[in-house]
Structures are given as structure tokens and as C-alpha cells.
Design a protein around this motif. Structure first.
Motif, PDB file in Angstrom:
ATOM      1  N   GLN A  94      -5.000  14.500   5.802  1.00 41.65           N
ATOM      2  CA  GLN A  94      -5.945  13.393   5.621  1.00 41.65           C
ATOM      3  C   GLN A  94      -5.604  12.602   4.355  1.00 41.65           C
ATOM      4  O   GLN A  94      -5.628  11.369   4.367  1.00 41.65           O
ATOM      5  N   GLN A  95      -5.261  13.290   3.290  1.00 41.46           N
ATOM      6  CA  GLN A  95      -4.897  12.594   2.058  1.00 41.46           C
ATOM      7  C   GLN A  95      -3.595  11.815   2.229  1.00 41.46           C
ATOM      8  O   GLN A  95      -3.436  10.723   1.674  1.00 41.46           O
ATOM      9  N   LYS A  96      -2.675  12.352   3.016  1.00 36.80           N
ATOM     10  CA  LYS A  96      -1.416  11.648   3.284  1.00 36.80           C
ATOM     11  C   LYS A  96      -1.693  10.351   4.050  1.00 36.80           C
ATOM     12  O   LYS A  96      -1.106   9.300   3.750  1.00 36.80           O
ATOM     13  N   GLU A  97      -2.596  10.429   5.030  1.00 36.99           N
ATOM     14  CA  GLU A  97      -2.955   9.225   5.782  1.00 36.99           C
ATOM     15  C   GLU A  97      -3.645   8.196   4.886  1.00 36.99           C
ATOM     16  O   GLU A  97      -3.360   6.996   4.975  1.00 36.99           O
ATOM     17  N   ASN A  98      -4.536   8.665   4.028  1.00 36.11           N
ATOM     18  CA  ASN A  98      -5.220   7.756   3.109  1.00 36.11           C
ATOM     19  C   ASN A  98      -4.228   7.076   2.174  1.00 36.11           C
ATOM     20  O   ASN A  98      -4.341   5.873   1.901  1.00 36.11           O
ATOM     21  N   LEU A  99      -3.266   7.820   1.696  1.00 37.32           N
ATOM     22  CA  LEU A  99      -2.253   7.256   0.810  1.00 37.32           C
ATOM     23  C   LEU A  99      -1.408   6.221   1.551  1.00 37.32           C
ATOM     24  O   LEU A  99      -1.100   5.155   1.001  1.00 37.32           O
ATOM     25  N   ASP A 101      -2.385   4.396   4.086  1.00 39.10           N
ATOM     26  CA  ASP A 101      -3.226   3.214   4.254  1.00 39.10           C
ATOM     27  C   ASP A 101      -3.302   2.395   2.966  1.00 39.10           C
ATOM     28  O   ASP A 101      -3.224   1.160   3.003  1.00 39.10           O
ATOM     29  N   LEU A 102      -3.434   3.074   1.834  1.00 41.97           N
ATOM     30  CA  LEU A 102      -3.481   2.365   0.562  1.00 41.97           C
ATOM     31  C   LEU A 102      -2.169   1.645   0.261  1.00 41.97           C
ATOM     32  O   LEU A 102      -2.166   0.512  -0.234  1.00 41.97           O
ATOM     33  N   GLU A 105      -1.976  -1.437   2.463  1.00 44.46           N
ATOM     34  CA  GLU A 105      -2.881  -2.471   1.965  1.00 44.46           C
ATOM     35  C   GLU A 105      -2.302  -3.139   0.711  1.00 44.46           C
ATOM     36  O   GLU A 105      -2.379  -4.357   0.543  1.00 44.46           O
TER      37      GLU A 105
END
Length: 137
Positions: A94-99, A101-102, A105
């Protein structure tokens, strides 16, 4: 002298009742337990650490107890460790996906900032003519 003893004995139930009432207060109970624990700790540590064989015996007994409990609850321990490992793996993904996405962006914002800003009224587009409103009568 006999009357003094009888008088003291007569007051004894009242004194005991008063003492039991004072000890029923939680703060008094806590203070008594803390005092007893402090005294017991001093006695136990002096007696245990005075003899190295006792230290060894206590260590072995602790190891045996820990081994017994690990053996007794090994299935529950394995399940808990497996669950924790799975949760940590999910968290890492989940943290890898969030990173990701960031980062995406940030790249989009960087690309928008790199493009030249277009003016609002360009020479090719005529400005809108405003028609004056008729005054209200």
C-alpha cells in the motif's frame, strides 16, 4: 489495672472497625501493597543474588517455563506471526502504491509548470464587447 484492660478490650471492636474502614479506601490499599512490594523486593533480590547458584536456578526455571509456554501455544504463536507478516506485506504494498501515486502527481505538476502559460486574451480572439445596460426607470 483490670479495668484498663477491660476498657481497652471494649474499645477494640470500634478500633478494628475504624481500621477496616480506612483500609477499604483504594489509596490505602495501594499504599499498603506498594509498601509490601518494596519490602518483598528487597528480601527477594538480596536472597537471590547472594548465591550464584540461585541465579542460575532461577534462569533455568524461567527458560523451562518459557519453553513450556511456547510449546503449549505454538499453533497460536505461528498464526499470530503469520498474520502479522501478511499485514506488514500488505502495508508495504500500500505504501509503494501511495508513493507511486505521489511521484506521478509530482511529474504532472512539473510538466504543467514547464509549459508556457497562455495569456487570457490572445490577439486572435476578440475581446467580448460589453453592452451597457439601460438604467432602471
Amino acid at each position: 489495672m483490670n479495668t484498663m484492660i477491660n476498657e481497652a478490650a471494649g474499645k477494640m471492636p470500634q478500633m478494628m472497625d475504624s481500621m477496616s474502614h480506612m483500609m477499604s479506601h483504594p489509596a490505602a490499599k495501594g499504599a499498603a501493597m506498594a509498601g509490601a512490594g518494596y519490602v518483598a523486593r528487597g528480601i527477594v533480590t538480596r536472597s537471590l543474588f547472594a548465591n550464584p547458584l540461585l541465579v542460575l536456578a532461577v534462569g533455568v526455571a524461567g527458560g523451562v517455563a518459557a519453553g513450556y509456554l511456547l510449546h503449549q501455544y505454538r499453533k497460536e504463536i505461528v498464526l499470530a506471526v503469520s498474520k502479522a507478516a501478511g499485514m506488514s506485506k500488505d502495508f508495504a504494498l500500500q505504501q509503494k502504491e501511495n508513493l507511486a501515486d505521489l511521484m506521478e502527481e509530482a511529474k504532472e505538476q512539473e510538466a504543467e509548470a514547464a509549459q508556457p502559460a497562455t495569456s487570457v486574451a490572445s490577439p486572435e480572439t476578440p475581446a467580448a464587447t460589453a453592452t451597457p445596460e439601460a438604467p432602471a426607470a
